[in-house]
Design a protein around this motif. Sequence first.
Motif, PDB file in Angstrom:
ATOM      1  N   LYS A   1     -49.010  50.181  24.190  1.00 19.92           N
ATOM      2  CA  LYS A   1     -47.450  51.452  24.825  1.00 19.92           C
ATOM      3  C   LYS A   1     -48.050  52.477  25.736  1.00 19.92           C
ATOM      4  O   LYS A   1     -47.682  53.577  26.640  1.00 19.92           O
ATOM      5  CB  LYS A   1     -46.080  51.081  24.219  1.00 19.92           C
ATOM      6  CG  LYS A   1     -45.229  49.445  24.261  1.00 19.92           C
ATOM      7  CD  LYS A   1     -43.988  50.468  23.816  1.00 19.92           C
ATOM      8  CE  LYS A   1     -43.083  48.901  23.689  1.00 19.92           C
ATOM      9  NZ  LYS A   1     -42.889  48.406  25.193  1.00 19.92           N
ATOM     10  N   GLY A   2     -49.027  52.924  25.060  1.00 22.25           N
ATOM     11  CA  GLY A   2     -49.752  54.555  24.681  1.00 22.25           C
ATOM     12  C   GLY A   2     -48.970  55.372  24.596  1.00 22.25           C
ATOM     13  O   GLY A   2     -49.763  56.474  24.638  1.00 22.25           O
ATOM     14  N   ASP A   3     -48.630  55.017  23.789  1.00 25.81           N
ATOM     15  CA  ASP A   3     -48.800  56.149  22.231  1.00 25.81           C
ATOM     16  C   ASP A   3     -48.711  56.769  21.888  1.00 25.81           C
ATOM     17  O   ASP A   3     -50.480  54.827  21.326  1.00 25.81           O
ATOM     18  CB  ASP A   3     -47.268  55.217  21.311  1.00 25.81           C
ATOM     19  CG  ASP A   3     -45.689  54.954  22.392  1.00 25.81           C
ATOM     20  OD1 ASP A   3     -45.902  55.653  23.496  1.00 25.81           O
ATOM     21  OD2 ASP A   3     -44.498  54.704  22.617  1.00 25.81           O
ATOM     22  N   PRO A   4     -48.881  57.553  20.672  1.00 22.98           N
ATOM     23  CA  PRO A   4     -50.074  57.842  19.644  1.00 22.98           C
ATOM     24  C   PRO A   4     -50.148  56.591  18.442  1.00 22.98           C
ATOM     25  O   PRO A   4     -48.979  56.297  18.247  1.00 22.98           O
ATOM     26  CB  PRO A   4     -49.791  59.122  19.184  1.00 22.98           C
ATOM     27  CG  PRO A   4     -49.213  60.085  20.518  1.00 22.98           C
ATOM     28  CD  PRO A   4     -48.536  58.793  21.005  1.00 22.98           C
TER      29      PRO A   4
ATOM     30  N   ALA B   1     -47.458  41.984  30.015  1.00 20.44           N
ATOM     31  CA  ALA B   1     -46.203  41.716  30.817  1.00 20.44           C
ATOM     32  C   ALA B   1     -45.362  42.078  29.432  1.00 20.44           C
ATOM     33  O   ALA B   1     -44.450  42.497  30.113  1.00 20.44           O
ATOM     34  CB  ALA B   1     -46.193  40.531  31.233  1.00 20.44           C
ATOM     35  N   ALA B   2     -45.211  41.175  28.325  1.00 17.23           N
ATOM     36  CA  ALA B   2     -43.697  41.431  27.402  1.00 17.23           C
ATOM     37  C   ALA B   2     -44.439  42.861  27.119  1.00 17.23           C
ATOM     38  O   ALA B   2     -43.032  43.195  26.950  1.00 17.23           O
ATOM     39  CB  ALA B   2     -44.450  39.636  26.655  1.00 17.23           C
ATOM     40  N   ALA B   3     -45.215  43.374  27.069  1.00 14.34           N
ATOM     41  CA  ALA B   3     -45.250  45.086  26.482  1.00 14.34           C
ATOM     42  C   ALA B   3     -44.061  45.893  27.363  1.00 14.34           C
ATOM     43  O   ALA B   3     -43.467  46.954  26.795  1.00 14.34           O
ATOM     44  CB  ALA B   3     -46.879  45.429  26.023  1.00 14.34           C
ATOM     45  N   LYS B   4     -43.107  45.338  28.627  1.00 15.58           N
ATOM     46  CA  LYS B   4     -42.724  46.158  29.263  1.00 15.58           C
ATOM     47  C   LYS B   4     -41.242  45.911  29.259  1.00 15.58           C
ATOM     48  O   LYS B   4     -40.656  46.588  29.756  1.00 15.58           O
ATOM     49  CB  LYS B   4     -43.105  45.553  31.607  1.00 15.58           C
ATOM     50  CG  LYS B   4     -44.883  46.246  31.431  1.00 15.58           C
ATOM     51  CD  LYS B   4     -45.000  45.368  32.492  1.00 15.58           C
ATOM     52  CE  LYS B   4     -46.119  45.932  33.133  1.00 15.58           C
ATOM     53  NZ  LYS B   4     -46.368  45.419  34.738  1.00 15.58           N
ATOM     54  N   TYR B   5     -41.401  44.512  28.340  1.00 17.41           N
ATOM     55  CA  TYR B   5     -39.630  44.466  28.002  1.00 17.41           C
ATOM     56  C   TYR B   5     -39.079  45.068  26.348  1.00 17.41           C
ATOM     57  O   TYR B   5     -39.526  45.025  25.385  1.00 17.41           O
ATOM     58  CB  TYR B   5     -39.202  43.264  27.591  1.00 17.41           C
ATOM     59  CG  TYR B   5     -39.888  42.340  29.198  1.00 17.41           C
ATOM     60  CD1 TYR B   5     -38.625  42.128  30.158  1.00 17.41           C
ATOM     61  CD2 TYR B   5     -40.946  41.539  29.334  1.00 17.41           C
ATOM     62  CE1 TYR B   5     -38.651  41.254  30.887  1.00 17.41           C
ATOM     63  CE2 TYR B   5     -40.984  40.708  30.578  1.00 17.41           C
ATOM     64  CZ  TYR B   5     -39.874  40.749  31.595  1.00 17.41           C
ATOM     65  OH  TYR B   5     -39.550  39.610  32.707  1.00 17.41           O
ATOM     66  N   ASP B   6     -38.648  45.977  26.848  1.00 12.18           N
ATOM     67  CA  ASP B   6     -37.834  47.517  25.340  1.00 12.18           C
ATOM     68  C   ASP B   6     -37.653  46.246  24.311  1.00 12.18           C
ATOM     69  O   ASP B   6     -37.896  46.458  23.530  1.00 12.18           O
ATOM     70  CB  ASP B   6     -37.474  48.301  25.817  1.00 12.18           C
ATOM     71  CG  ASP B   6     -38.367  49.348  26.876  1.00 12.18           C
ATOM     72  OD1 ASP B   6     -39.812  49.186  26.669  1.00 12.18           O
ATOM     73  OD2 ASP B   6     -38.030  49.694  27.177  1.00 12.18           O
ATOM     74  N   GLU B   7     -36.726  44.854  24.418  1.00 14.14           N
ATOM     75  CA  GLU B   7     -36.037  44.075  23.618  1.00 14.14           C
ATOM     76  C   GLU B   7     -37.099  43.743  22.970  1.00 14.14           C
ATOM     77  O   GLU B   7     -37.008  42.997  21.549  1.00 14.14           O
ATOM     78  CB  GLU B   7     -34.943  43.718  24.235  1.00 14.14           C
ATOM     79  CG  GLU B   7     -34.348  43.791  25.276  1.00 14.14           C
ATOM     80  CD  GLU B   7     -34.515  44.688  26.889  1.00 14.14           C
ATOM     81  OE1 GLU B   7     -33.547  44.589  27.361  1.00 14.14           O
ATOM     82  OE2 GLU B   7     -36.177  44.329  26.874  1.00 14.14           O
TER      83      GLU B   7
ATOM     84  N   SER C   1     -43.980  44.567  21.215  1.00  9.66           N
ATOM     85  CA  SER C   1     -45.216  44.048  21.267  1.00  9.66           C
ATOM     86  C   SER C   1     -46.169  44.741  20.930  1.00  9.66           C
ATOM     87  O   SER C   1     -46.498  46.157  20.158  1.00  9.66           O
ATOM     88  CB  SER C   1     -45.846  44.275  22.624  1.00  9.66           C
ATOM     89  OG  SER C   1     -44.357  43.121  23.574  1.00  9.66           O
ATOM     90  N   GLU C   2     -47.751  44.334  20.500  1.00  6.44           N
ATOM     91  CA  GLU C   2     -48.909  44.773  19.601  1.00  6.44           C
ATOM     92  C   GLU C   2     -50.741  44.270  19.796  1.00  6.44           C
ATOM     93  O   GLU C   2     -50.300  43.194  20.336  1.00  6.44           O
ATOM     94  CB  GLU C   2     -48.560  45.377  18.018  1.00  6.44           C
ATOM     95  CG  GLU C   2     -49.032  43.946  17.427  1.00  6.44           C
ATOM     96  CD  GLU C   2     -48.713  44.320  15.809  1.00  6.44           C
ATOM     97  OE1 GLU C   2     -48.344  45.043  15.431  1.00  6.44           O
ATOM     98  OE2 GLU C   2     -49.779  42.975  14.968  1.00  6.44           O
TER      99      GLU C   2
END
Length: 575
Positions: free
Chosen positions: A458-461, A38-44, A47-48
């Motif tokens: 976040k699903g990024d490479p 849930a925290a990863a959805k906040y771009d501010e 998160s890892e």
Amino acid sequence: MEKQLLLGNEAVARGLYEAGVRVISSYPGTPSTEITEAAAKYDEMFSEWAPNEKVAAEVASGASLGGARSFCAMKHVGLNVAADPVFTMSYIGVNAGMVLAVADDPGMHSSQNEQDSRNHAKAAKLPMLEPADSQECKEFTKLAYELSEEFDTPVILRLCTRVSHSRSIVECEDRTELPLKPYEKNPAKNVMLPAFAKPKHVAVEQRLLKLTEWAEKAGINCVEDHGAKVSIITSGISYQYVKEAMGDSVNYLKLGMAYPLPEKLILDFAAKAETVYVVEELDDFIETHCKKLGLSVIGKEKFPRCGEFSQKIVRKLLTGEEAESVSLEQQIPVRPPVMCCGCPHRGVFYALKREKVYVSGDIGCYTLGASAPLNAMDSCICMGASVSALHGYNKARGAEAEKKSVAVIGDSTFIHSGVTSLIDIAYNRSNSVVIILDNSITGMTGHQQNPTTGYNIKGDPAAAVDLEALCRAVGIGRVRVVDPYDLKAVTAALKEELQAEEPSVIISRRPCALLKYVKHSAPLKADPEKCIGCKACMGIGCPAISMRGGKAVIDATQCVGCGVCTSLCAKNAIA
């Protein structure tokens, strides 16, 4: 002020956002996983997913020293992994606030033990807050950062399965943006050499005394006085059970601070009652504190030490009355957890069972290989232990055991804590066979990315660990990859590596059948004309296969066409 219906874990994430947290590092572990998701959805907030909880705690500590409010989350056994840095971080303290969330699992819904993390807080001499609902999850998270910075200490937020995974109304507020705190070089505070650590221990003990004083007047430790003769001291989810079971017929002292516990507040509360009960799940933590204060309280002689409580259990034990409950006319059949249809681990475990080898197991959805009808696991301790325990087993039993034993470990678990165990095998030389069950995801906790998948939270490479190269780099000369859907190839690889005169790794590689990008084959069918009812296909424990009228039947709505069962049928009835 917006109101939302949030999971306790989501409410913690909201608290992180509102508190101005910048850096979050965690390892997924039920029931704590959703906090970081849930925290990863906040771009501010950055998160890892870290490789393990120890790394996550160290990342959070470094971010705190760097001047940013930081956070890491884990389940109760994850706190064991993180204990090494956490105990010393207690001495160092913080620059910007740092909070660790730990989610206990009374009832062991998804865990290998039922430990009480309050003992960790006491042992590490760290303050611990314990919310009882989602609103408190958010508010206690924000309060934890205030305490962290006021008292120069990491703070632990203790959750449990029912608080983490229950929903209640949360009042959401705006984020407080905080500037980075300046970093000032201070070895006496931040470098724990013995000469620096000795005075820090004294400071920690003094800090506990100040925190105890704070707990005496803290609003999160609250009394509900209903003028009753019976009083109950409780905390967290146990408060919810007692409150629902007993209503306003008793007095309550609800302790929002699990450690350190107040003294005068408890003594004054108990002095007004004829009978005082302590209701707490798992250990007698509060009860022992009360008895140390000289109070005569009723606790674990009445309430169990094992398992979860409920409103029904609490009411029966306090009053002797059975609470009304809905009874089912027909008994619901037992539904033990099983590996999914098309699970890539099933074929490996079937081969292991057929070859009658000793299997040193590990933590993951593949732990279900211990269940019937596969029954293909002999031990399971903790994350990464399969590999090192196999080494110990083989060193104890010798060359003959090496020819009939393997370790199984998932890709995420191998990165978590299996790599160092494999180094031990290579370095101290046992002819052990390690099978890495690479399903391209962290499966058991709900499909989180890990360092082998090539994607971040976040699903990024992202950089992906090459398992074959890693195994060779630590000293394993024999590394091979097999497709677990190919039983012949799995069996051949197993036989060859067990006969080898050196340690080896077999990587069983196929993506989890539940991953969205996996394209399945057409479902298989069992020909009733060819089927002789031998039940050989039932030996793999696939949920799609059943017997009706003495013949095998495959449920087309479940079958993913993996084909593992076809090699078991001597009559070629499955196609």
